[in-house]
Enzyme design. Structure first.
Site, short mmCIF file in Angstrom:
data_model
loop_
_atom_site.label_atom_id
_atom_site.label_comp_id
_atom_site.label_asym_id
_atom_site.label_seq_id
_atom_site.Cartn_x
_atom_site.Cartn_y
_atom_site.Cartn_z
N SER A 2 -3.08 -7.50 2.98
CA SER A 2 -3.24 -7.51 4.47
C SER A 2 -3.68 -8.82 4.96
O SER A 2 -3.13 -9.20 6.07
CB SER A 2 -4.29 -6.38 4.76
OG SER A 2 -3.89 -5.23 4.34
N LYS B 67 -16.06 -6.56 4.64
CA LYS B 67 -15.15 -7.18 5.62
C LYS B 67 -15.12 -6.86 7.12
O LYS B 67 -15.55 -5.66 7.57
CB LYS B 67 -13.77 -7.07 5.29
CG LYS B 67 -13.63 -7.28 3.54
CD LYS B 67 -12.15 -6.85 3.09
CE LYS B 67 -12.11 -6.85 1.69
NZ LYS B 67 -10.92 -6.45 1.03
N ARG C 41 -2.08 -5.87 -8.65
CA ARG C 41 -1.08 -6.85 -8.22
C ARG C 41 -1.05 -7.97 -9.52
O ARG C 41 -0.94 -7.65 -10.52
CB ARG C 41 -1.32 -7.66 -6.92
CG ARG C 41 -0.91 -6.67 -5.75
CD ARG C 41 -1.52 -7.14 -4.33
NE ARG C 41 -3.01 -7.58 -4.48
CZ ARG C 41 -3.49 -7.78 -3.44
NH1 ARG C 41 -2.91 -8.01 -2.41
NH2 ARG C 41 -4.66 -7.92 -3.63
N HIS D 37 0.61 -1.17 0.04
CA HIS D 37 -0.07 -0.04 0.03
C HIS D 37 0.97 1.18 -0.08
O HIS D 37 0.76 2.36 -0.51
CB HIS D 37 -0.85 -0.06 1.44
CG HIS D 37 -1.85 -0.88 1.47
ND1 HIS D 37 -2.10 -1.92 2.56
CD2 HIS D 37 -2.81 -1.39 0.57
CE1 HIS D 37 -3.00 -2.51 2.34
NE2 HIS D 37 -3.59 -2.13 1.15
O1 PNS Z 1 -9.06 -2.43 0.19
P1 PNS Z 1 -10.31 -2.87 -0.33
O2 PNS Z 1 -11.14 -3.62 0.71
O3 PNS Z 1 -9.95 -3.70 -1.64
O4 PNS Z 1 -11.05 -1.73 -0.56
C1 PNS Z 1 -12.28 -1.64 -1.31
C2 PNS Z 1 -13.01 -0.30 -1.31
C3 PNS Z 1 -13.09 0.25 0.20
C4 PNS Z 1 -12.10 0.63 -2.12
C5 PNS Z 1 -14.39 -0.49 -1.86
O5 PNS Z 1 -15.06 -1.63 -1.29
C6 PNS Z 1 -15.36 0.83 -1.74
O6 PNS Z 1 -15.02 1.81 -2.65
N1 PNS Z 1 -16.21 0.86 -1.04
C7 PNS Z 1 -17.15 2.21 -0.88
C8 PNS Z 1 -18.43 1.79 -1.11
C9 PNS Z 1 -18.78 2.35 -2.69
O7 PNS Z 1 -18.51 3.19 -3.08
N2 PNS Z 1 -18.92 1.14 -3.56
C10 PNS Z 1 -19.11 1.41 -4.96
C11 PNS Z 1 -17.82 0.74 -5.70
S1 PNS Z 1 -18.24 -0.54 -6.70
#
Ligand code: PNS
Length: 162
Positions: free
Chosen positions: A128, A41, A90, A17
């Protein structure tokens, strides 16, 4: 130059990150590292703990701020004056999920563009989840997360590192 958001769960922040954050800091005027509060999660660290760990390791980047958000990412980004979402890629296995999110975010608001950065080669296997598993099982996570994060993981899991 545009402002960008680097969103994620950061449970906890890894060196992978940090590599993306550092490169984003060099490309965009202001970068907000945004911790999702409403992720589906179940996190090991609370949002506040994740923010603290990120704040500690991001102090070296003067144009990076750390924040938490809930609700739609695109709305949050625009509210922060950011028109770019930066995500790290990745392996190919990341692609499907990332494409789905990027296309959905564009559908929600086309004023926000998603930009992908290829992971640093040293971090392509890093996540993570895998760091938490290794720490839980007492393996060494040196070089995978910042030292301060490693200490927090050790405290949280109550495991000595070997
Ligand atoms: O590190 P992660 O868990 O892969 O991050 C995922 C994240 C937080 C970027 C994604 O779940 C997110 O954007 N959540 C906010 C809700 C949202 O806007 N959802 C629509 C996007 S498809």
């Amino acid at each position: 130059m545009a402002n960008a958001v680097v969103p994620g769960s950061f449970d906890p922040v890894t060196n992978g990150h940090l590599d993306i954050i550092a490169r984003a800091a060099g490309m965009f005027e202001q970068v907000t590292v945004a911790v999702a509060r409403n992720s589906s999660k179940t996190p090991l660290f609370s949002t506040e703990e994740r923010l603290e760990m990120l704040a500690e390791v991001c102090t070296v980047y003067p144009n990076v701020t750390v924040d938490a958000f809930e609700g739609l990412l695109v709305s949050y980004a625009l509210g922060r004056g950011a028109t770019v979402i930066v995500r790290g890629l990745r392996a190919v296995s990341d692609f499907e999920y990332e494409l789905q999110m990027a296309l959905m975010n564009r559908r929600l608001n086309s004023a926000v563009e998603t930009v992908f950065m290829m992971t640093g080669a040293d971090y392509s296997y890093l996540s993570s989840n895998i760091v938490k598993e290794i720490a839980r099982l007492g393996g060494s996570i040196e070089g995978l997360v910042p030292n301060s994060v490693g200490q927090r993981l050790q405290q949280k899991l109550g495991k000595p590192r070997c």
